[in-house]
Scaffold this active site. Structure first.
Site, PDB file in Angstrom:
ATOM      1  N   CYS A   2      19.267 -15.283 -55.923  1.00 50.94           N
ATOM      2  CA  CYS A   2      19.467 -16.942 -55.726  1.00 50.94           C
ATOM      3  C   CYS A   2      20.091 -16.615 -57.591  1.00 50.94           C
ATOM      4  O   CYS A   2      20.002 -15.716 -58.306  1.00 50.94           O
ATOM      5  CB  CYS A   2      18.712 -17.547 -56.003  1.00 50.94           C
ATOM      6  N   ARG A  27      24.576 -12.637 -55.442  1.00 49.88           N
ATOM      7  CA  ARG A  27      22.605 -13.157 -55.636  1.00 49.88           C
ATOM      8  C   ARG A  27      22.229 -13.390 -54.404  1.00 49.88           C
ATOM      9  O   ARG A  27      21.263 -13.531 -53.968  1.00 49.88           O
ATOM     10  CB  ARG A  27      22.379 -13.734 -57.119  1.00 49.88           C
ATOM     11  N   TRP A  75      19.553 -16.951 -51.685  1.00 54.22           N
ATOM     12  CA  TRP A  75      19.287 -16.345 -50.732  1.00 54.22           C
ATOM     13  C   TRP A  75      18.211 -16.571 -50.600  1.00 54.22           C
ATOM     14  O   TRP A  75      17.201 -15.736 -50.294  1.00 54.22           O
ATOM     15  CB  TRP A  75      19.493 -14.618 -51.053  1.00 54.22           C
ATOM     16  N   ASN A 101      14.718 -19.375 -58.826  1.00 49.58           N
ATOM     17  CA  ASN A 101      14.876 -17.994 -57.928  1.00 49.58           C
ATOM     18  C   ASN A 101      13.672 -16.579 -58.683  1.00 49.58           C
ATOM     19  O   ASN A 101      13.120 -16.374 -59.491  1.00 49.58           O
ATOM     20  CB  ASN A 101      15.982 -17.218 -59.020  1.00 49.58           C
ATOM     21  N   GLY A 102      13.497 -16.991 -56.663  1.00 53.07           N
ATOM     22  CA  GLY A 102      12.069 -16.292 -56.620  1.00 53.07           C
ATOM     23  C   GLY A 102      11.116 -16.544 -55.828  1.00 53.07           C
ATOM     24  O   GLY A 102      11.474 -17.258 -55.333  1.00 53.07           O
ATOM     25  N   GLU A 488      25.381   7.702 -48.627  1.00 51.42           N
ATOM     26  CA  GLU A 488      26.254   6.782 -48.506  1.00 51.42           C
ATOM     27  C   GLU A 488      27.560   6.060 -47.595  1.00 51.42           C
ATOM     28  O   GLU A 488      27.589   5.223 -47.966  1.00 51.42           O
ATOM     29  CB  GLU A 488      26.722   7.297 -49.946  1.00 51.42           C
ATOM     30  N   LYS A 492      27.687   2.420 -46.338  1.00 56.34           N
ATOM     31  CA  LYS A 492      28.616   0.985 -46.988  1.00 56.34           C
ATOM     32  C   LYS A 492      29.366   0.964 -45.619  1.00 56.34           C
ATOM     33  O   LYS A 492      29.275  -0.241 -45.436  1.00 56.34           O
ATOM     34  CB  LYS A 492      29.674   2.502 -47.439  1.00 56.34           C
ATOM     35  N   GLU A 495      26.628  -1.795 -43.525  1.00 52.53           N
ATOM     36  CA  GLU A 495      26.521  -2.706 -44.307  1.00 52.53           C
ATOM     37  C   GLU A 495      27.548  -4.017 -44.812  1.00 52.53           C
ATOM     38  O   GLU A 495      27.144  -4.884 -45.036  1.00 52.53           O
ATOM     39  CB  GLU A 495      26.167  -2.232 -45.648  1.00 52.53           C
ATOM     40  N   HIS A 511      18.718  19.008 -33.728  1.00 54.80           N
ATOM     41  CA  HIS A 511      17.628  18.433 -33.622  1.00 54.80           C
ATOM     42  C   HIS A 511      17.160  16.789 -33.062  1.00 54.80           C
ATOM     43  O   HIS A 511      16.216  16.615 -33.141  1.00 54.80           O
ATOM     44  CB  HIS A 511      16.802  18.358 -35.245  1.00 54.80           C
ATOM     45  N   LYS A 610      23.398  -9.260 -54.095  1.00 55.06           N
ATOM     46  CA  LYS A 610      23.751  -7.923 -55.226  1.00 55.06           C
ATOM     47  C   LYS A 610      21.605  -7.071 -55.360  1.00 55.06           C
ATOM     48  O   LYS A 610      21.808  -5.800 -55.654  1.00 55.06           O
ATOM     49  CB  LYS A 610      24.564  -8.241 -55.829  1.00 55.06           C
TER      50      LYS A 610
HETATM   51  C1  AGP Z   1      24.402  -1.040 -51.853  1.00 52.22           C
HETATM   52  O1  AGP Z   1      25.552  -1.022 -51.590  1.00 52.22           O
HETATM   53  C2  AGP Z   1      24.155  -1.976 -51.561  1.00 52.22           C
HETATM   54  N1  AGP Z   1      23.939  -2.989 -52.031  1.00 52.22           N
HETATM   55  C3  AGP Z   1      22.274  -1.889 -52.207  1.00 52.22           C
HETATM   56  O2  AGP Z   1      21.380  -0.955 -51.141  1.00 52.22           O
HETATM   57  C4  AGP Z   1      21.415  -1.721 -53.888  1.00 52.22           C
HETATM   58  O3  AGP Z   1      22.097  -0.333 -53.617  1.00 52.22           O
HETATM   59  C5  AGP Z   1      21.100  -1.423 -53.815  1.00 52.22           C
HETATM   60  O4  AGP Z   1      19.632  -3.217 -53.852  1.00 52.22           O
HETATM   61  C6  AGP Z   1      19.524  -1.363 -54.632  1.00 52.22           C
HETATM   62  O5  AGP Z   1      20.498  -2.087 -56.084  1.00 52.22           O
HETATM   63  P1  AGP Z   1      20.145  -1.700 -57.436  1.00 52.22           P
HETATM   64  O6  AGP Z   1      21.195  -0.556 -57.278  1.00 52.22           O
HETATM   65  O7  AGP Z   1      20.739  -2.933 -58.473  1.00 52.22           O
HETATM   66  O8  AGP Z   1      17.998  -1.303 -57.640  1.00 52.22           O
END
Ligand code: AGP
Length: 615
Positions: A2, A27, A75, A101-102, A488, A492, A495, A511, A610
């Protein structure tokens, strides 16, 4: 997660807060709302959906005039995303309004208590409980808003960044933080409130970042009074000068922030090593490491904690640290680490990697390791973030703001910083020769140019994306330094395109995952020269004989894999430990183009945010 924004001053508050919310949408973006005080009345509009939906609804329902406003982009944690659960929330009397936020963990007990005294609740949120608790304190104790916020917060358990406004005392906003970030922009007779500085960067370069456990009463045309929530001690706030500029937080001609950030990687990596790498002198300077060199270099073990993409960077770093500095490394998901009983000694060094510097699980892991005597080192991108302040020392990635939810330049700059750190420790510990040390520095300097070259494959990657955009699953394989890159790449894709993808060490395929392979299954294989090239070629043969579709990331000029694969994407050659910096580029572009072709919201994928400030 948020975003919160507020304004009190002499200009029209609505455009400031609206723009600020748009900048903070990274956020959270499942609902949004704004409350505006027009000098007589408090008007409020909120809606499920994005800030753009709010704008449309708000401008059709209320007048936007007024010099005070607070706004929120959400969020969801407590209560589904809908209009009622959106912030701001009124208190029962309608006098107070809050954004938060929290999470207030003990909200249920507090709610029941308030209900016994006649309070009613419209939403399912913890936030509505908090605003009524504050109102209850005002009524019961006959205190001002600031004091009431303080008393109420001392009854809560949880995390918060809040802004509270009382329409019967219209010249002040009260803010507080614990576990969620909150910055106050200080202008000429005006103040801004936000989860980060981006909403007010064009108005002022001066900001106060509240520390955990602090609150502030912000008075129109007057001052900001900061206190400790727990014991009421007055705090002398530190006014920080911001380095951020407006261009950094805008799209700059690209269709999406993610694409802009992918293309920024050559510059971001240069910014990461600039001033730190001195190839002519055969030196690396990193203040956070230099000042604690013996402590870090003599670590019995390095523990890396992180989440998501940052965790993948940690896996690459594990290989690099062990290869170069010969220090044992363990990499853990912060969320797992914090809830077990890990064996940590005072000779351990914990490295926390986090783009945002706000990830709740990573933060908790650091606190746990520190309690047990470990030395904590932070690798963050956001300057002044909570993790950068909680750690004993650290190194910023200097990647510039990363706004797309999918992490791109954060990953490559984290690897760059960690490589510099490993090299520095290797030199100190005598585990690298001077010649190899210089070779690494020279190669690192060439990496930005090699990424530029890798980016030239964009059109070809678009073509491949078009062929595979309708795939339902996708497998990513890599070995050695490129195994984390496979993870990774898969992250990508899933997500932002919502296509199921798995990353695997190539040799593990036999395996289990090999059972998935048929003519429907695209397999992305990182098959660059060096390392385990021949072994990966064998893995490619195994996929081919089961009719899987092979998209191979190969070194420029490769012929062997070209004969086997359905598609090849070339990247320039570099020394093996640095290959993740180039092999990751085509994977970022592949997921980007597929997501765009599928019409997905690339910068704000569903259900994500984010900055993950909840556990
Ligand atoms: C990756 O594309 C994501 N948005 C997510 O996995 C992110 O890397 C993770 O939430 C960690 O965030 P940070 O690096 O801000 O701690």
């Amino acid at each position: 997660m948020c975003g919160i924004v507020g304004y009190i001053g002499h200009r029209d508050a609505y455009p400031v807060v609206l723009k600020g919310l748009q900048r903070l949408e990274y956020r959270g973006y499942d609902s949004a709302g704004i409350a505006i005080y027009d000098g007589e009345e408090l008007k409020l509009c909120k809606t499920q959906g994005k800030v753009a939906d709010l704008k449309e609804k708000l401008e059709n329902t209320i007048t936007t005039h007024g010099n005070v406003a607070i706004g929120h982009t959400r969020w969801a944690t407590h209560g589904v995303p809908n209009d009622v659960n959106s912030h701001p929330h009124y208190s029962n009397s309608g006098d107070l309004v809050i954004i938060h936020n929290g999470i207030i963990e003990n909200y249920d007990a507090l709610k029941k208590e308030l209900q016994t005294r006649g309070y009613t609740f419209k939403s399912d949120t913890d936030t509505e409980v908090l605003v009524n608790l504050i109102e209850d304190v005002i009524l019961k104790e006959n205190v001002k808003l600031g004091k009431a916020v303080q008393i109420a917060l001392n009854q809560t358990i949880g995390a918060y960044a809040i802004a509270v406004y009382n329409k019967s005392k219209p010249d002040e906003i009260v803010v507080a933080r614990l576990g969620s970030p909150l910055a106050i922009g200080v202008g000429e007779d005006e103040f801004f409130i936000a989860s980060d500085a981006s909403p007010f960067i064009e108005f002022t370069k001066n900001a106060i970042y509240l520390e955990d456990g602090e609150m502030a009463v912000i008075r129109r045309n007057k001052e900001v009074k900061v206190r400790k929530i727990q014991d009421d001690t007055l705090v002398d706030p530190y006014l920080q000068e911001l380095q951020l500029n407006l261009e950094q937080i805008e799209k700059g001609g690209y269709d999406h922030f993610m694409l802009k950030e992918i293309h920024e990687q050559p510059t971001a990596i240069k910014d990461t090593y600039r001033g730190r790498m001195l190839p002519d002198e055969g030196l690396i300077r990193m203040a956070g490491v230099d000042d604690n060199l013996e402590r870090i270099a003599n670590a019995k073990r390095i523990l890396i904690v992180a989440c998501g993409t940052s965790w993948h960077a940690g896996l690459v770093a594990e290989y690099i640290f062990e290869e170069l500095a010969r220090i044992p490394v363990e990499v853990e998901y912060a969320s797992e680490f914090r809830y077990r009983n890990p064996i940590i000694s005072e000779k351990d060094v914990i490295i926390a990697i986090s783009q945002s510097g706000e990830t709740a699980d990573t933060m908790a892991a650091i606190k746990l390791a520190k309690e047990k005597g470990a030395f904590a080192f932070g690798v963050c991108n956001v300057v002044g973030s909570s993790i950068s302040r909680e750690t004993n020392a650290g190194a910023y990635t200097h990647a510039g703001p990363e706004i797309g939810v999918a992490s791109t330049k954060a990953f490559t700059t984290q690897i760059t910083v960690l490589t510099l750190m490993a090299l520095k420790l290797a030199k100190h510990n005598g585990t690298i020769s001077n010649t190899d040390f210089r070779t690494y520095l020279q190669e690192l300097e060439l990496v930005p140019g090699k990424i530029e070259k890798a980016l030239e494959a964009d059109e070809h990657i678009k073509y491949i994306s078009d062929i595979y955009k309708d795939a339902r699953n996708c497998l990513y394989l890599g070995r050695g330094f490129n195994f984390p890159v496979a993870l990774e790449g898969a992250l990508k894709l899933k997500e932002i395109s919502y296509i199921h993808a798995e990353g695997y060490p190539a040799a593990e395929m036999k395996h289990g995952p090999i059972a998935l392979i048929d003519e429907e299954m695209p397999v992305v294989v990182i098959a660059t020269k060096k390392g385990h090239y021949e072994k990966v070629v064998s893995n490619i043969q195994e996929i081919k004989s089961r009719k899987g579709k092979i998209i191979a990331i190969v070194t420029e000029g490769d012929t062997e894999v070209r004969e086997l694969a359905d598609h090849v994407i070339e990247v320039p050659e570099t020394i093996e430990p640095l290959t993740p910096l180039v092999t990751t580029i085509p994977l970022q572009l592949l997921s980007y183009h597929i997501a765009v072709m599928l019409g997905k919201n690339v910068d704000q994928p569903r259900n994500l945010a984010k900055s993950v400030t909840v556990e």
